[in-house]
Enzyme design. Structure first.
Site, PDB file in Angstrom:
ATOM      1  N   LYS A  40      -8.962 -11.019  -9.582  1.00 47.72           N
ATOM      2  CA  LYS A  40      -8.582 -11.288 -10.183  1.00 47.72           C
ATOM      3  C   LYS A  40      -7.338 -12.780  -9.963  1.00 47.72           C
ATOM      4  O   LYS A  40      -7.695 -14.239 -10.791  1.00 47.72           O
ATOM      5  CB  LYS A  40      -6.563 -10.341  -9.772  1.00 47.72           C
ATOM      6  N   ARG A  91     -14.074 -11.210   2.778  1.00 47.82           N
ATOM      7  CA  ARG A  91     -12.857 -12.472   2.024  1.00 47.82           C
ATOM      8  C   ARG A  91     -12.738 -13.628   2.642  1.00 47.82           C
ATOM      9  O   ARG A  91     -11.475 -13.027   4.434  1.00 47.82           O
ATOM     10  CB  ARG A  91     -11.865 -11.706   1.129  1.00 47.82           C
ATOM     11  N   ARG A 115      -6.795 -13.057   5.227  1.00 49.44           N
ATOM     12  CA  ARG A 115      -5.250 -12.971   5.301  1.00 49.44           C
ATOM     13  C   ARG A 115      -4.944 -11.582   6.184  1.00 49.44           C
ATOM     14  O   ARG A 115      -5.902 -10.925   6.152  1.00 49.44           O
ATOM     15  CB  ARG A 115      -5.065 -11.979   3.339  1.00 49.44           C
ATOM     16  N   ARG A 156      -3.056  -0.375   0.049  1.00 51.50           N
ATOM     17  CA  ARG A 156      -3.002  -1.226  -1.273  1.00 51.50           C
ATOM     18  C   ARG A 156      -3.244  -0.653  -1.783  1.00 51.50           C
ATOM     19  O   ARG A 156      -2.565  -0.544  -3.158  1.00 51.50           O
ATOM     20  CB  ARG A 156      -3.594  -2.728  -1.047  1.00 51.50           C
ATOM     21  N   ARG A 203       3.489  -5.181 -10.669  1.00 53.79           N
ATOM     22  CA  ARG A 203       2.297  -4.340 -10.078  1.00 53.79           C
ATOM     23  C   ARG A 203       3.798  -2.524 -10.265  1.00 53.79           C
ATOM     24  O   ARG A 203       3.010  -1.480  -9.495  1.00 53.79           O
ATOM     25  CB  ARG A 203       2.877  -4.546  -8.722  1.00 53.79           C
TER      26      ARG A 203
HETATM   27  P1  AMP Z   1      -1.867 -10.152  -3.544  1.00 51.14           P
HETATM   28  O1  AMP Z   1      -1.974 -11.260  -2.955  1.00 51.14           O
HETATM   29  O2  AMP Z   1      -1.181 -10.157  -5.329  1.00 51.14           O
HETATM   30  O3  AMP Z   1      -2.625  -8.993  -2.951  1.00 51.14           O
HETATM   31  O4  AMP Z   1      -0.025  -9.082  -2.406  1.00 51.14           O
HETATM   32  C1  AMP Z   1       0.055  -9.126  -1.354  1.00 51.14           C
HETATM   33  C2  AMP Z   1       1.340  -8.566  -0.845  1.00 51.14           C
HETATM   34  O5  AMP Z   1       2.020  -9.391  -1.287  1.00 51.14           O
HETATM   35  C3  AMP Z   1       1.013  -7.725  -2.041  1.00 51.14           C
HETATM   36  O6  AMP Z   1       0.432  -6.315  -0.726  1.00 51.14           O
HETATM   37  C4  AMP Z   1       2.234  -6.852  -1.995  1.00 51.14           C
HETATM   38  O7  AMP Z   1       2.988  -6.351  -0.254  1.00 51.14           O
HETATM   39  C5  AMP Z   1       3.154  -8.160  -2.346  1.00 51.14           C
HETATM   40  N1  AMP Z   1       3.608  -8.213  -4.108  1.00 51.14           N
HETATM   41  C6  AMP Z   1       2.731  -9.549  -4.248  1.00 51.14           C
HETATM   42  N2  AMP Z   1       2.964  -9.212  -5.125  1.00 51.14           N
HETATM   43  C7  AMP Z   1       3.506  -8.071  -5.643  1.00 51.14           C
HETATM   44  C8  AMP Z   1       4.702  -7.600  -6.463  1.00 51.14           C
HETATM   45  N3  AMP Z   1       4.492  -7.942  -8.117  1.00 51.14           N
HETATM   46  N4  AMP Z   1       5.013  -6.186  -6.315  1.00 51.14           N
HETATM   47  C9  AMP Z   1       5.461  -5.916  -5.379  1.00 51.14           C
HETATM   48  N5  AMP Z   1       5.233  -6.460  -4.145  1.00 51.14           N
HETATM   49  C10 AMP Z   1       4.050  -7.452  -3.975  1.00 51.14           C
END
Ligand code: AMP
Length: 218
Positions: free
Chosen positions: A14, A126, A160, A171, A87
Site C-alpha cells: 500500500k 523491509r 519498524r 497484525r 481498518r
Molecule cells: P501501518 O503503518 O499502516 O502498518 O500501521 C502500523 C500500526 O499503526 C498498526 O499495526 C496499528 O497499530 C496502527 N494503525 C495504523 N492505522 C490504523 C488504523 N486505521 N486503525 C487502527 N490502528 C491503526
C-alpha cells in the site's frame, strides 16, 4: 482529483503504491500508520499512549485514527489516498461521514491481493528511509550503496519496531478479523476494485492506474 482507499494486509504494498501515486498524479497520501509513528517520534502524549499497542501489532482505538483523518480533511483539498485507513467498519462509516461533510466523495477502493507467505517475506526484509520514506527490501530491493538511500542520500535507514514475526502474526489476525470485512462493505457500495499485489511493483502500478482512469472523478 479522486479520493481512494488502498486496502490490504500489512506488506501488501500500500505504502509503495501510494508513494507512486503521489509522484505520478499529485495525490496526497494519508497514512494513519505514518501519522502515529510521527506522534511517537515527536513524543506527544498520544504517541506515548499508542506505542505499546502498535509494537504489539494491535489496532489503536477508532477515535484516535478517526480524529487524525478528520483533522486532515478539515484542512480542505481533494485527491486523497487513504493508506492503512479505514481498518474497521466503524472507521469506514466515519470516513463516509467525514468525506460527506467536506463535500467529497470516495471514488475507488483498491484491494491489493497477496498471500500470507509473501507477506512474511516482504515484512521481514523491509526497511525505509527515515528522511524521505522510500521503501527498500534486503533481498528484492536493496539500496545501491549499502546504508545510503538511493533517493535522497540519507543514511537514516530504519526498520519498524513492529516488523517482526510476532507482531506480524498479530497484525495479520487483526487484518482478517477487523479489516477484511471492509472488502464486502465496499463491494456492496460498488466501489471495490481488486488488483494482484504479488505482481512486480511496476505491474501493480499499472493495474492501479487502470482502476483510477476508469473510476469516476479520476
Ligand atoms: P501501518 O503503518 O499502516 O502498518 O500501521 C502500523 C500500526 O499503526 C498498526 O499495526 C496499528 O497499530 C496502527 N494503525 C495504523 N492505522 C490504523 C488504523 N486505521 N486503525 C487502527 N490502528 C491503526
Amino acid at each position: 482529483m479522486p479520493n481512494i482507499i488502498l486496502l490490504g494486509p500489512p506488506g501488501a504494498g500500500k505504502g509503495t503504491q501510494a508513494r507512486r501515486l503521489v509522484e505520478d498524479r499529485g495525490l496526497v497520501q494519508l497514512s494513519t500508520g505514518d501519522m502515529l509513528r510521527a506522534a511517537q517520534t515527536s513524543g506527544t502524549e498520544m504517541g506515548r499512549k499508542v506505542a505499546a499497542v502498535m509494537a504489539a501489532g494491535q489496532l489503536v482505538t477508532d477515535d484516535i485514527v478517526i480524529g487524525l483523518i478528520g483533522e486532515k480533511l478539515a484542512e480542505g483539498g481533494s485527491g486523497f489516498i487513504f493508506d492503512g485507513f479505514p481498518r474497521t467498519l466503524a472507521q469506514a462509516d466515519a470516513l463516509g461521514d467525514l468525506l460527506a461533510r467536506a463535500g467529497q466523495t470516495l471514488d475507488a477502493v483498491i484491494e491489493m491481493q497477496v498471500d500470507d507467505e509473501a507477506l512474511v517475506d516482504r515484512i521481514s526484509g523491509r526497511f525505509t528511509c527515515g528522511n524521505c520514506g522510500e521503501v527498500y527490501h534486503d533481498r528484492t530491493r536493496p539500496t545501491s550503496t549499502p546504508g545510503v538511500c538511493d533517493v535522497c542520500g540519507s543514511s537514516d535507514l530504519r526498520r519498524r519496531a513492529d516488523d517482526n514475526a510476532e507482531s506480524l502474526r498479530q497484525r495479520l489476525m487483526e487484518y482478517y478479523k477487523k479489516t477484511a470485512p471492509l472488502i464486502g462493505y465496499y463491494h456492496h457500495a460498488g466501489k471495490l476494485f481488486s488488483v494482484d499485489g504479488l505482481a512486480e511493483i511496476e505491474d501493480v502500478a499499472k493495474s492501479v492506474a487502470r482502476v483510477l482512469d476508469g473510476a469516476k472523478g479520476a
